[in-house]
Structures are given as structure tokens and as C-alpha cells.
Scaffold this motif. Structure first.
Motif, PDB file in Angstrom:
ATOM      1  N   GLY A  61       0.835  -1.193   0.000  1.00 33.59           N
ATOM      2  CA  GLY A  61       0.000   0.000   0.000  1.00 33.59           C
ATOM      3  C   GLY A  61       0.868   1.240   0.000  1.00 33.59           C
ATOM      4  O   GLY A  61       2.080   1.164   0.222  1.00 33.59           O
ATOM      5  N   HIS A  62       0.237   2.389  -0.243  1.00 35.65           N
ATOM      6  CA  HIS A  62       1.033   3.624  -0.252  1.00 35.65           C
ATOM      7  C   HIS A  62       0.169   4.817   0.134  1.00 35.65           C
ATOM      8  O   HIS A  62      -1.067   4.794  -0.003  1.00 35.65           O
ATOM      9  N   ASP A  63       0.854   5.862   0.628  1.00 36.74           N
ATOM     10  CA  ASP A  63       0.158   7.101   0.971  1.00 36.74           C
ATOM     11  C   ASP A  63       0.116   8.030  -0.238  1.00 36.74           C
ATOM     12  O   ASP A  63       0.395   7.624  -1.372  1.00 36.74           O
ATOM     13  N   ILE A  84      -2.821  -2.684  -3.053  1.00 32.94           N
ATOM     14  CA  ILE A  84      -4.094  -2.172  -2.531  1.00 32.94           C
ATOM     15  C   ILE A  84      -4.237  -0.679  -2.777  1.00 32.94           C
ATOM     16  O   ILE A  84      -5.237  -0.077  -2.404  1.00 32.94           O
ATOM     17  N   GLY A  85      -3.228  -0.047  -3.402  1.00 35.21           N
ATOM     18  CA  GLY A  85      -3.325   1.365  -3.754  1.00 35.21           C
ATOM     19  C   GLY A  85      -3.212   2.283  -2.564  1.00 35.21           C
ATOM     20  O   GLY A  85      -2.539   1.979  -1.573  1.00 35.21           O
ATOM     21  N   LEU A  86      -3.893   3.438  -2.659  1.00 33.89           N
ATOM     22  CA  LEU A  86      -3.870   4.412  -1.576  1.00 33.89           C
ATOM     23  C   LEU A  86      -4.453   3.797  -0.306  1.00 33.89           C
ATOM     24  O   LEU A  86      -5.540   3.199  -0.337  1.00 33.89           O
ATOM     25  N   ALA A  87      -3.735   3.958   0.805  1.00 32.57           N
ATOM     26  CA  ALA A  87      -4.167   3.324   2.046  1.00 32.57           C
ATOM     27  C   ALA A  87      -3.515   4.024   3.230  1.00 32.57           C
ATOM     28  O   ALA A  87      -2.455   4.642   3.104  1.00 32.57           O
ATOM     29  N   SER A  88      -4.148   3.910   4.382  1.00 32.13           N
ATOM     30  CA  SER A  88      -3.488   4.276   5.632  1.00 32.13           C
ATOM     31  C   SER A  88      -2.598   3.112   6.048  1.00 32.13           C
ATOM     32  O   SER A  88      -2.751   1.983   5.564  1.00 32.13           O
ATOM     33  N   ASN A 115      -4.379  16.644   5.237  1.00 30.06           N
ATOM     34  CA  ASN A 115      -4.131  16.279   3.835  1.00 30.06           C
ATOM     35  C   ASN A 115      -3.521  14.887   3.705  1.00 30.06           C
ATOM     36  O   ASN A 115      -2.960  14.539   2.672  1.00 30.06           O
ATOM     37  N   GLY A 116      -3.624  14.099   4.788  1.00 31.61           N
ATOM     38  CA  GLY A 116      -3.083  12.750   4.783  1.00 31.61           C
ATOM     39  C   GLY A 116      -4.166  11.710   4.563  1.00 31.61           C
ATOM     40  O   GLY A 116      -5.303  12.016   4.159  1.00 31.61           O
ATOM     41  N   MET A 117      -3.823  10.457   4.874  1.00 34.47           N
ATOM     42  CA  MET A 117      -4.669   9.335   4.512  1.00 34.47           C
ATOM     43  C   MET A 117      -5.968   9.250   5.314  1.00 34.47           C
ATOM     44  O   MET A 117      -6.891   8.539   4.926  1.00 34.47           O
TER      45      MET A 117
END
Length: 475
Positions: A49-51, A77-81, A186-188
Motif C-alpha cells: 500500500g502507499h500514501d 491495494i493502492g492508496l491506504a493508511s 491532507n493525509g490518509m
């Protein structure tokens, strides 16, 4: 020549892009991770995953290429916390890699690793081996491996499953209506809050009115650093709570694995108080399930308030102290089958979340406690705020060991204190007025970190100033 030891830290990888972290470095780290963790554990693949940082997508592609080059499959999983990545690791039974630099500025990126089931990978549990093997690959220019059939890459969206899983751990459906101001920085959290606390993941509406702040995903952090541990970054949330009449304010860091809370007046609630409150709730839940309170363990690090072990013991459970750092906390929790663990830095760990840390689940516990009461949050949390703390104070020193020994010598001669070396040096005076302080060297900088707590402000100030004088006169 790139030297990985410069930015592969005790718990994770974190460095400047592209000065330290670039696609070549990440490819080498990925191949090493696949060999040391995935192949050794016979895992079915690696989940990544990534931010929202501008560099994350390119680095993820390089990491996936490095893992598949070793013959291991990849699930993106793409964008994730970060805690969403931990969920995927636990639910899918795969080791994982999360690309994030947490609260660091935009030019940074990094990688948090875990084994299958979100088990930690730190300096003593595989990270040093990954670093050394990746360094060998880099030095030799190795990017392919003879006789290896490349792994496959697939994609999977786990956000809805993650949200439903958390909803199953804390029921907010019966809460009184609450107005909740949330600063995602502006974060996850801008992705996960609408899914977990709202209806974006298709879940039922909750009796919460979410007042969103900085939910736009932007890794340049245009409004403020996504580091709520710095009081300057809580100012916007505090003002918003006061001006909008919110019942509570919640702030998340960049990768949303930590949460910080302010009450209805905008006053911060200490992470130690949150730890003690959740600990009491989790002990009560275990007892309701038929477990004896004396069988329940709660882990806390050495820097949490003295109120934390006191309240755990008052609940009939067993407090277990540990060193600062997620790999230590998770390992001790697993050893003692602890139901919960908390740190002074607002990392909160749950047995039912694979012993991993999740800021969202901690926030849900606070919302549940508030929603079950007619009182404002300041009153709900008042029993958990017993002492006066200095907060962490950093001092630059040339020789942290020598300075620590100087302070040790000064207090070792006293018969009214106890010295402990679990994590750095802790000096405790149990007699009235109670006080303690911890002096701990940074792993990465020439800093000594001082934390002081006491029964009252006067005592705390006096102890703080005495210790600082000894530290800083030797700089």
C-alpha cells in the motif's frame, strides 16, 4: 555510492527522495524483503500500500518489480493508511510493505514492513538482514535472478472490508449524536474517515456529524505538517472545535496510524489518558466475555504517565511496561497475549487487530466512550489525567552516553529514588510529592530526550529544570 545504513532505521526505512530513496534502492530492498521475509515464511505473496506522497506511486512500482523478480506475487491495494495495510496483511495472511514517511515533510518517503498477520519487522526481527542483503544487491548491480520465474501482480481494494472490520470491533450505532471535527492534515485520514465513520464504503450511517478539515489528499501538505504531536499543528483543529461547537476534535498524522484528540473546549487530551481510558474499556470487555480481570494484560511504554499502570491495576488487570517503539510493543503484547497497548506518542495497539497499531480504532473507542455518556469529553477524560507532564524535551549533546551517566551519578547517591534501565534511564521518586523522569537517547540524531512527570506543576518544573541544567551544561 548509496549507504542504506544511513536511512534504514530501527523500525522502518525513511529517507529523502531521490537523494536516498530512488527506484534502484527500492528495487533492491524489495528483492531482499522477498528473500528474507516472504520466501523464508513461504508466504503466498506480498501486499503493498502507499500514501498520497508524490513519489509513492513510482516507488511502489519499483518495489513490486523487485518482489516479483524474486518469484513472489504482489497484491497492490493502492492508496491506504498504514493501519489499512496492516488489515490487509492480517486478513490476506501476507507480509506487507507500506510506502509512507508518516508525518515527515514532502521530500521524504519510506517503507514500513511487516510479516504475515501484521507481525513487526524491526532491526532485530529481519530489517537488518534486509538492509544488508539489499546493500549487496545494490553494490553488485543485481536486478534479475537466474532461474526465477517472475511473480504476478494483482490489484485489490480492501477499504470497504477494512471499514467493516473496524465497525465490528467498536459499535458506534448506539451513540448519542455527536459533532466531530476531524483534521486529516491532507493525509490518509481523508480517505479512511469517510469510509469508517461515514458512508463512503457503503456502511450504515452513524449518529456522527463529521466536520472535515483538510481531507484533500496532498503529499505536499499545503496547510500544515501532518504531525499532530507538534502543538502548532493542532491550532487549526482547536479553533475549529471552538468555533463550530464540536463535541470532540480528532487529528490524524500523515499515514493515519496515530490519532490525537482535543475536547469540546479545544484542549488536548494526552495520549496517556487515552491509553488509560481504552485500557479500562478493554478490560471491562474481557471481563464481560467471561475472562478474569487478573488474566488480562495491558502493555504501555516506559514514557506513559504513571496514571496508566495505576488505572490498569485498579481495573484488576496486569500492566506490562516495555520499551518505546512498535516492534517492541507488538512483541511484548504477543508474548503476554495482551488485549491492548499504548504509547505516549499516540500509537495504540489492539490484540483483535493482529496486535498492530491503528489510530482509527483508537478514535472509535474515544467516540464510543463519549457517545455513551451525557457528559462533555473534558469530564469523561478527567479521571485519567492525574499528573502534570513536561512533554518531550530534546537537547543536542555531543556524547549522549556520557551525559546520561553524569545525570545517573547525581541521582544514584539518593536513597529516595529508584533507577531503571528498561528504556534509557528512568528515575522515580514514589514518596510525596511523586515525580519521575526518563532520559533516552535518539536512535538517529545527537539528541537526548527528556520526559518529566510529577504530582504538581511546581514539582515537575523543579525536576525538569534540575535535569536540564545537568544535561545542557555539558553540551
Amino acid at each position: 555510492m548509496t549507504t542504506l545504513a544511513d536511512f534504514v532505521k530501527a523500525y522502518d526505512v525513511r529517507g529523502l527522495v531521490p537523494d536516498q530513496l530512488d527506484v534502484h534502492v527500492v528495487h533492491a530492498l524489495a528483492a531482499a524483503f522477498a528473500e528474507v521475509i516472504a520466501l523464508a515464511d513461504e508466504a503466498p505473496g506480498v501486499v503493498i500500500g502507499h500514501d498520497m506522497r508524490p513519489s509513492s506511486s513510482e516507488l511502489v512500482d519499483a518495489f513490486a518489480a523487485g518482489v516479483t523478480a524474486r518469484g513472489t506475487d504482489v497484491v497492490l491495494i493502492g492508496l491506504a493508511s498504514t493501519d489499512e495495510l496492516y488489515y490487509a496483511s492480517g486478513a490476506l495472511g501476507m507480509p506487507g510493505a507500506m510506502f509512507t514517511a508518516s508525518h515527515n515533510p514532502a521530500r521524504y518517503n519510506g517503507i514500513k514492513f511487516c510479516r504475515s498477520g501484521a507481525r513487526p519487522v524491526g532491526q532485530d526481527s529481519g530489517l537488518a538482514r534486509i538492509r544488508d542483503l539489499a546493500q549487496q544487491h545494490l553494490d553488485a548491480g543485481v536486478t534479475t535472478f537466474d532461474g526465477v520465474t517472475p511473480g504476478q501482480v494483482s490489484r485489490r481494494d480492501v477499504l470497504a472490508d477494512y471499514a467493516a472490520f473496524l465497525r465490528g470491533l467498536v459499535d458506534l450505532g448506539g451513540s448519542r449524536p455527536l459533532r466531530v471535527s476531524v483534521d486529516a492534515g491532507n493525509g490518509m485520514g481523508g480517505l479512511t474517515v469517510p469510509a469508517v465513520l461515514g458512508t463512503d464504503a457503503g456502511l450504515a450511517d452513524l449518529p456522527l456529524t463529521i466536520d472535515p478539515m483538510y481531507f484533500e489528499l496532498d503529499g505536499t501538505f499545503p496547510n500544515h505538517e501532518a504531525n499532530p504531536l507538534d502543538p502548532a499543528n493542532l491550532v487549526d483543529l482547536q479553533e475549529r472545535v471552538r468555533s463550530h461547537g464540536a463535541d470532540i476534535g480528532i487529528a490524524f498524522d500523515g499515514d493515519a496510524d496515530r490519532c490525537f484528540v482535543v475536547d469540546e473546549a479545544g484542549d488536548p487530551i494526552s495520549p496517556s489518558a487515552i491509553t488509560a481510558m481504552i485500557a479500562r474499556r478493554e478490560v471491562a470487555r474481557e471481563v464481560a466475555a467471561g475472562r478474569g480481570a487478573g488474566e488480562v494484560a495491558i502493555v504501555h511504554n516506559a514514557i506513559t504517565s504513571a496514571a496508566v499502570p495505576e488505572i490498569i491495576a485498579e481495573s484488576g488487570a496486569r500492566p506490562v511496561p516495555t520499551r518505546v517503539g512498535h516492534s517492541y510493543v507488538k512483541a511484548v503484547m504477543s508474548e503476554h497475549d495482551a488485549v491492548f497497548g499504548g504509547e505516549h506518542s499516540a500509537h495504540y495497539y489492539f490484540r483483535d487487530f493482529w496486535f498492530a497499531d491503528t489510530g482509527m480504532l483508537a478514535a472509535m473507542h474515544v467516540l464510543a466512550a463519549l457517545g455513551e455518556s451525557d457528559a462533555p469529553l473534558s469530564e469523561v477524560m478527567a479521571p485519567y489525567e492525574r499528573y502534570v507532564a513536561s512533554g518531550e524535551i530534546n537537547s543536542t549533546v555531543a556524547d549522549a552516553v556520557a551525559v546520561t551517566e553524569r545525570v545517573r551519578h547525581a541521582y544514584a547517591r539518593r536513597d529516595d529514588v529508584v533507577l531503571d534501565d528498561l528504556d534509557g534511564m528512568t528515575v522515580t521518586r514514589a514518596e510525596e510529592p511523586m515525580w519521575w523522569f526518563n532520559l533516552r537517547a535518539s536512535n538517529t540524531e545527537p539528541l537526548l530526550r527528556l520526559n518529566v512527570e510529577a504530582a504538581d506543576t511546581h514539582t515537575m518544573t523543579q525536576v525538569r529544570d534540575d535535569v536540564l541544567m545537568m544535561i545542557r551544561e555539558t553540551r
